[in-house]
Design a protein around this motif. Structure first.
Motif, PDB file in Angstrom:
ATOM      1  N   THR A  37      11.110  17.822  -7.410  1.00 35.25           N
ATOM      2  CA  THR A  37      12.189  16.904  -7.808  1.00 35.25           C
ATOM      3  C   THR A  37      13.466  17.228  -7.041  1.00 35.25           C
ATOM      4  O   THR A  37      14.136  16.337  -6.526  1.00 35.25           O
ATOM      5  CB  THR A  37      12.441  17.028  -9.334  1.00 35.25           C
ATOM      6  N   TYR A  38      13.803  18.524  -6.973  1.00 35.36           N
ATOM      7  CA  TYR A  38      15.047  18.909  -6.281  1.00 35.36           C
ATOM      8  C   TYR A  38      15.001  18.490  -4.810  1.00 35.36           C
ATOM      9  O   TYR A  38      15.968  17.955  -4.280  1.00 35.36           O
ATOM     10  CB  TYR A  38      15.292  20.420  -6.392  1.00 35.36           C
ATOM     11  N   VAL A  39      13.854  18.745  -4.174  1.00 38.73           N
ATOM     12  CA  VAL A  39      13.731  18.405  -2.745  1.00 38.73           C
ATOM     13  C   VAL A  39      13.861  16.892  -2.558  1.00 38.73           C
ATOM     14  O   VAL A  39      14.564  16.423  -1.659  1.00 38.73           O
ATOM     15  CB  VAL A  39      12.393  18.963  -2.170  1.00 38.73           C
ATOM     16  N   ILE A  60      19.123  24.084   7.696  1.00 42.90           N
ATOM     17  CA  ILE A  60      17.811  24.489   7.154  1.00 42.90           C
ATOM     18  C   ILE A  60      18.009  24.873   5.693  1.00 42.90           C
ATOM     19  O   ILE A  60      18.967  25.580   5.340  1.00 42.90           O
ATOM     20  CB  ILE A  60      17.239  25.706   7.921  1.00 42.90           C
ATOM     21  N   LEU A  61      17.086  24.404   4.858  1.00 44.53           N
ATOM     22  CA  LEU A  61      17.166  24.721   3.428  1.00 44.53           C
ATOM     23  C   LEU A  61      15.762  25.098   2.948  1.00 44.53           C
ATOM     24  O   LEU A  61      14.841  24.295   3.059  1.00 44.53           O
ATOM     25  CB  LEU A  61      17.675  23.466   2.716  1.00 44.53           C
ATOM     26  N   VAL A  62      15.604  26.317   2.493  1.00 45.84           N
ATOM     27  CA  VAL A  62      14.301  26.741   1.946  1.00 45.84           C
ATOM     28  C   VAL A  62      14.410  26.626   0.434  1.00 45.84           C
ATOM     29  O   VAL A  62      15.213  27.329  -0.205  1.00 45.84           O
ATOM     30  CB  VAL A  62      13.953  28.197   2.351  1.00 45.84           C
ATOM     31  N   GLN A  63      13.614  25.752  -0.153  1.00 40.55           N
ATOM     32  CA  GLN A  63      13.680  25.544  -1.600  1.00 40.55           C
ATOM     33  C   GLN A  63      13.111  26.760  -2.330  1.00 40.55           C
ATOM     34  O   GLN A  63      12.020  27.236  -2.013  1.00 40.55           O
ATOM     35  CB  GLN A  63      12.907  24.258  -1.977  1.00 40.55           C
ATOM     36  N   LEU A  64      13.857  27.270  -3.297  1.00 42.96           N
ATOM     37  CA  LEU A  64      13.414  28.400  -4.121  1.00 42.96           C
ATOM     38  C   LEU A  64      12.976  27.876  -5.487  1.00 42.96           C
ATOM     39  O   LEU A  64      13.460  26.826  -5.909  1.00 42.96           O
ATOM     40  CB  LEU A  64      14.571  29.404  -4.272  1.00 42.96           C
ATOM     41  N   PRO A  65      12.104  28.502  -6.217  1.00 43.64           N
ATOM     42  CA  PRO A  65      11.486  29.792  -5.919  1.00 43.64           C
ATOM     43  C   PRO A  65      10.368  29.684  -4.888  1.00 43.64           C
ATOM     44  O   PRO A  65       9.720  28.627  -4.772  1.00 43.64           O
ATOM     45  CB  PRO A  65      10.933  30.224  -7.281  1.00 43.64           C
ATOM     46  N   ASN A  84      15.462  14.810  -4.442  1.00 39.51           N
ATOM     47  CA  ASN A  84      16.874  14.434  -4.644  1.00 39.51           C
ATOM     48  C   ASN A  84      17.736  14.791  -3.434  1.00 39.51           C
ATOM     49  O   ASN A  84      18.675  14.068  -3.097  1.00 39.51           O
ATOM     50  CB  ASN A  84      17.433  15.101  -5.898  1.00 39.51           C
ATOM     51  N   LYS A  85      17.401  15.902  -2.780  1.00 42.71           N
ATOM     52  CA  LYS A  85      18.181  16.319  -1.602  1.00 42.71           C
ATOM     53  C   LYS A  85      17.919  15.350  -0.441  1.00 42.71           C
ATOM     54  O   LYS A  85      18.830  15.016   0.323  1.00 42.71           O
ATOM     55  CB  LYS A  85      17.846  17.768  -1.230  1.00 42.71           C
ATOM     56  N   ILE A  86      16.689  14.883  -0.326  1.00 41.35           N
ATOM     57  CA  ILE A  86      16.373  13.909   0.734  1.00 41.35           C
ATOM     58  C   ILE A  86      17.108  12.592   0.442  1.00 41.35           C
ATOM     59  O   ILE A  86      17.675  11.965   1.348  1.00 41.35           O
ATOM     60  CB  ILE A  86      14.840  13.701   0.849  1.00 41.35           C
ATOM     61  N   VAL A 138      22.217  26.044   5.009  1.00 37.00           N
ATOM     62  CA  VAL A 138      22.848  25.014   4.174  1.00 37.00           C
ATOM     63  C   VAL A 138      23.249  25.548   2.794  1.00 37.00           C
ATOM     64  O   VAL A 138      24.315  25.225   2.277  1.00 37.00           O
ATOM     65  CB  VAL A 138      21.877  23.800   4.045  1.00 37.00           C
ATOM     66  N   ASP A 139      22.398  26.372   2.204  1.00 31.25           N
ATOM     67  CA  ASP A 139      22.681  26.901   0.865  1.00 31.25           C
ATOM     68  C   ASP A 139      23.750  27.990   0.874  1.00 31.25           C
ATOM     69  O   ASP A 139      24.383  28.235  -0.158  1.00 31.25           O
ATOM     70  CB  ASP A 139      21.408  27.509   0.261  1.00 31.25           C
ATOM     71  N   GLY A 140      23.900  28.666   2.004  1.00 31.17           N
ATOM     72  CA  GLY A 140      24.823  29.800   2.051  1.00 31.17           C
ATOM     73  C   GLY A 140      24.216  31.026   1.382  1.00 31.17           C
ATOM     74  O   GLY A 140      24.936  31.838   0.792  1.00 31.17           O
ATOM     75  N   PHE A 141      22.882  31.146   1.443  1.00 29.70           N
ATOM     76  CA  PHE A 141      22.207  32.278   0.793  1.00 29.70           C
ATOM     77  C   PHE A 141      22.048  33.489   1.725  1.00 29.70           C
ATOM     78  O   PHE A 141      21.625  34.553   1.292  1.00 29.70           O
ATOM     79  CB  PHE A 141      20.815  31.866   0.287  1.00 29.70           C
ATOM     80  N   HIS A 142      22.317  33.301   3.022  1.00 28.65           N
ATOM     81  CA  HIS A 142      22.221  34.437   3.960  1.00 28.65           C
ATOM     82  C   HIS A 142      23.318  35.439   3.588  1.00 28.65           C
ATOM     83  O   HIS A 142      24.432  35.036   3.226  1.00 28.65           O
ATOM     84  CB  HIS A 142      22.410  33.946   5.399  1.00 28.65           C
TER      85      HIS A 142
END
Ligand SMILES: Nc1nc2c(c(=O)[nH]1)N[C@@H](CN(C=O)c1ccc(C(=O)N[C@@H](CCC(=O)O)C(=O)O)cc1)CN2
Length: 167
Positions: free
Chosen positions: A81-83, A127-132, A85-87, A152-156
């Motif tokens: 669902t999240y992916v 680039i966005l890697v969907q978690l979990p 919505n992001k698209i 994109v997420d700023g998780f690095h």
């Protein structure tokens, strides 16, 4: 020396003064705590519109629209669902999006290889890697394998460190 009347007068004046001051303080406190209702939908619509115009402007200046790549591993339903919505959000602002949906048993090295390819691909901006991620893949390693410039997420860890500049 204050007479009896003067003393009573001073006590009454003091009490009035105190009560005025307390009321003022109370008002200030109330002001500070007054809630502002934010119309989230309106704010979101304004942000979408702003970004849409920014992308249109880029394209009008001869640049291509930004390209976002989403990576999903496995079949977690919420992630689906999240992916999606992001698209949808990307479509709404006119940016290109591509999804790489990998199976649940994808190895860590396969995922890291894909991320390396995306990191160096000049046609990929975000680039966005969907978690979990599935349990056998360490999320921290994956998040730190996305180029900080395309994260994109700023998780690095580098981008998490940059958050301190916002405080
Ligand atoms: N790569 C990422 N993976 C995950 C993230 C993320 O930000 N990037 N976050 C979550 C999943 N997720 C988005 O992907 C996400 C989860 C929850 C919400 C949210 O705002 N929930 C609100 C309700 C919002 C609404 O009703 O519209 C809430 O819980 O109150 C946003 C995004 C894990 N994976």
């Amino acid at each position: 020396m204050l007479g009896r009347t003067g003393l009573v007068h001073q006590i009454i004046w003091g009490a009035r003064h105190f009560s005025l001051a307390s009321r003022k303080h109370l008002q200030l406190t109330c002001c500070r705590q007054r809630a502002t209702l934010i119309d989230g939908k309106k704010v979101a619509a304004e942000i979408y519109e702003e970004l849409y115009l920014e992308v249109q402007n880029m394209v009008a200046c001869g640049r291509r629209a930004p390209h976002l790549v989403l990576v999903r591993v496995g079949n977690d339903p919420a992630s689906g669902t999240y992916v999606k919505n992001k698209i949808k959000a990307a479509d709404k602002i006119g940016i290109q999006s591509t999804i790489h949906h990998l199976p649940q048993d994808t190895s860590k090295s396969t995922l890291l290889k894909l991320l390396n390819e995306l990191n160096v691909d000049p046609d990929v901006d975000g680039i966005l890697v969907q978690l979990p991620l599935p349990g056998h893949i360490e999320e921290k390693v994956v998040c730190n394998s996305v180029s900080p410039e395309k994260d994109v997420d700023g998780f690095h860890v580098v981008n998490i460190g940059r958050h301190k500049d916002l405080w």
